[in-house]
Design a protein around this motif. Structure first.
Motif, PDB file in Angstrom:
ATOM      1  N   MET A   1       0.808  -1.175   0.000  1.00 44.34           N
ATOM      2  CA  MET A   1       0.000   0.000   0.000  1.00 44.34           C
ATOM      3  C   MET A   1       0.865   1.258   0.000  1.00 44.34           C
ATOM      4  SD  MET A   1      -3.224   0.361   0.024  1.00 44.34           S
ATOM      5  CE  MET A   1      -4.413   1.554   0.298  1.00 44.34           C
ATOM      6  N   LYS A   2       2.014   1.189   0.615  1.00 41.57           N
ATOM      7  CA  LYS A   2       2.906   2.342   0.657  1.00 41.57           C
ATOM      8  C   LYS A   2       3.401   2.693  -0.752  1.00 41.57           C
ATOM      9  CE  LYS A   2       4.675   2.130   5.297  1.00 41.57           C
ATOM     10  NZ  LYS A   2       5.855   2.164   6.109  1.00 41.57           N
ATOM     11  N   LYS A   3       3.678   1.675  -1.586  1.00 36.33           N
ATOM     12  CA  LYS A   3       4.142   1.945  -2.945  1.00 36.33           C
ATOM     13  C   LYS A   3       3.061   2.665  -3.749  1.00 36.33           C
ATOM     14  CE  LYS A   3       7.575  -1.648  -3.579  1.00 36.33           C
ATOM     15  NZ  LYS A   3       8.004  -2.768  -4.380  1.00 36.33           N
ATOM     16  N   GLN A   4       1.815   2.299  -3.565  1.00 34.47           N
ATOM     17  CA  GLN A   4       0.720   2.949  -4.273  1.00 34.47           C
ATOM     18  C   GLN A   4       0.615   4.427  -3.866  1.00 34.47           C
ATOM     19  OE1 GLN A   4      -2.797   0.669  -3.435  1.00 34.47           O
ATOM     20  NE2 GLN A   4      -2.792  -0.217  -5.499  1.00 34.47           N
ATOM     21  N   ASN A   5       0.756   4.730  -2.595  1.00 41.42           N
ATOM     22  CA  ASN A   5       0.696   6.114  -2.119  1.00 41.42           C
ATOM     23  C   ASN A   5       1.833   6.949  -2.714  1.00 41.42           C
ATOM     24  OD1 ASN A   5      -1.562   5.593  -0.616  1.00 41.42           O
ATOM     25  ND2 ASN A   5      -0.446   5.271   1.309  1.00 41.42           N
ATOM     26  N   VAL A   6       3.013   6.361  -2.804  1.00 43.72           N
ATOM     27  CA  VAL A   6       4.172   7.067  -3.369  1.00 43.72           C
ATOM     28  C   VAL A   6       3.908   7.369  -4.851  1.00 43.72           C
ATOM     29  CG1 VAL A   6       6.620   6.835  -3.967  1.00 43.72           C
ATOM     30  CG2 VAL A   6       5.815   6.150  -1.704  1.00 43.72           C
ATOM     31  N   PHE A   7       3.371   6.373  -5.602  1.00 44.99           N
ATOM     32  CA  PHE A   7       3.087   6.583  -7.025  1.00 44.99           C
ATOM     33  C   PHE A   7       1.995   7.629  -7.237  1.00 44.99           C
ATOM     34  CE2 PHE A   7       4.964   2.237  -7.744  1.00 44.99           C
ATOM     35  CZ  PHE A   7       6.055   2.697  -8.486  1.00 44.99           C
ATOM     36  N   VAL A   8       0.975   7.633  -6.409  1.00 47.36           N
ATOM     37  CA  VAL A   8      -0.092   8.627  -6.503  1.00 47.36           C
ATOM     38  C   VAL A   8       0.473  10.014  -6.199  1.00 47.36           C
ATOM     39  CG1 VAL A   8      -2.262   9.430  -5.445  1.00 47.36           C
ATOM     40  CG2 VAL A   8      -1.961   7.012  -6.000  1.00 47.36           C
ATOM     41  N   LEU A   9       1.286  10.115  -5.164  1.00 45.34           N
ATOM     42  CA  LEU A   9       1.903  11.385  -4.798  1.00 45.34           C
ATOM     43  C   LEU A   9       2.812  11.882  -5.921  1.00 45.34           C
ATOM     44  CD1 LEU A   9       2.256  13.553  -2.614  1.00 45.34           C
ATOM     45  CD2 LEU A   9       4.146  12.209  -1.719  1.00 45.34           C
ATOM     46  N   VAL A  12       0.614  13.182  -8.793  1.00 44.82           N
ATOM     47  CA  VAL A  12       0.039  14.493  -8.491  1.00 44.82           C
ATOM     48  C   VAL A  12       1.105  15.578  -8.623  1.00 44.82           C
ATOM     49  CG1 VAL A  12      -0.960  15.897  -6.626  1.00 44.82           C
ATOM     50  CG2 VAL A  12      -1.819  13.581  -7.048  1.00 44.82           C
ATOM     51  N   LEU A  13       2.312  15.331  -8.111  1.00 45.91           N
ATOM     52  CA  LEU A  13       3.409  16.302  -8.230  1.00 45.91           C
ATOM     53  C   LEU A  13       3.784  16.537  -9.697  1.00 45.91           C
ATOM     54  CD1 LEU A  13       5.758  15.345  -5.241  1.00 45.91           C
ATOM     55  CD2 LEU A  13       4.404  17.420  -5.505  1.00 45.91           C
ATOM     56  N   LEU A  14       3.807  15.494 -10.501  1.00 49.27           N
ATOM     57  CA  LEU A  14       4.126  15.623 -11.924  1.00 49.27           C
ATOM     58  C   LEU A  14       3.092  16.499 -12.627  1.00 49.27           C
ATOM     59  CD1 LEU A  14       5.917  14.801 -14.319  1.00 49.27           C
ATOM     60  CD2 LEU A  14       4.408  12.836 -14.635  1.00 49.27           C
ATOM     61  N   VAL A  15       1.823  16.283 -12.330  1.00 49.53           N
ATOM     62  CA  VAL A  15       0.759  17.093 -12.933  1.00 49.53           C
ATOM     63  C   VAL A  15       0.890  18.548 -12.498  1.00 49.53           C
ATOM     64  CG1 VAL A  15      -1.748  17.482 -12.955  1.00 49.53           C
ATOM     65  CG2 VAL A  15      -0.834  15.173 -13.243  1.00 49.53           C
TER      66      VAL A  15
END
Length: 164
Positions: A1-9, A12-15
């Motif tokens: 679950m931590k990897k998913q949060n990092v990818f989502v974050l 969002v930062l990339l956008v």
């Protein structure tokens, strides 16, 4: 679950970074687009006045069809001290103020005996506002004894204006 949060974050930062970059780039393009275009900046030769001659005959000046070039012809300067004075009117037909940067003479090569001088133009960095006219004179004078006489002197003038 931590990897998913990092990818989502990271997503969002990339956008956000791309959005900010686009906004900055778009602002710079808009600012550059507000400079004067060529059709907004236009100074033309309007007319040639009555030519005054002393020791000269049949001097003439013709404005070309683009109104950007005037050809001056002094067919006969008879002696040292002879001259022709050509009054010319210019007009700013553009939408922005203009200031004379330089005068370009083409075709005048008489070994230094002929002097071309200007009066009433560009000596004070005066700005020519849209719709305004300005008068100046071109004086062609035989100044020294390098030759006996001149059969014909012909040269062209172009005025180089910059935004004022």
């Amino acid at each position: 679950m931590k990897k998913q949060n990092v990818f989502v974050l990271l997503g969002v930062l990339l956008v956000l970074v791309l959005s900010v970059g686009y906004a900055v780039f778009r602002t710079n393009v808009i600012v550059k687009g507000k400079s004067a275009t060529v059709k907004d900046f236009d100074v033309i030769f309007e007319k040639v006045g009555k030519i005054t001659e002393e020791g000269s005959t049949d001097a003439s000046a013709v404005i070309d069809e683009t109104k950007k070039l005037v050809t001056i012809n002094v067919p006969k300067l008879m002696k040292k001290g002879s001259y022709a004075i050509i009054p010319i009117t210019i007009k700013n037909t553009g939408n922005v103020p203009a200031k004379l940067e330089s005068i370009i003479e083409t075709g005048l090569n008489q070994g230094g005996a002929i002097n071309v001088s200007y009066s009433g133009i560009g000596v004070t960095d005066a700005v020519l506002n849209p719709g305004e006219e300005s008068n100046f004179s071109v004086k062609v004078t035989w100044e020294n004894d390098l030759k006996e006489d001149y059969e014909e002197i012909e040269f062209s003038l172009k005025l180089n204006y910059v935004q004022g």
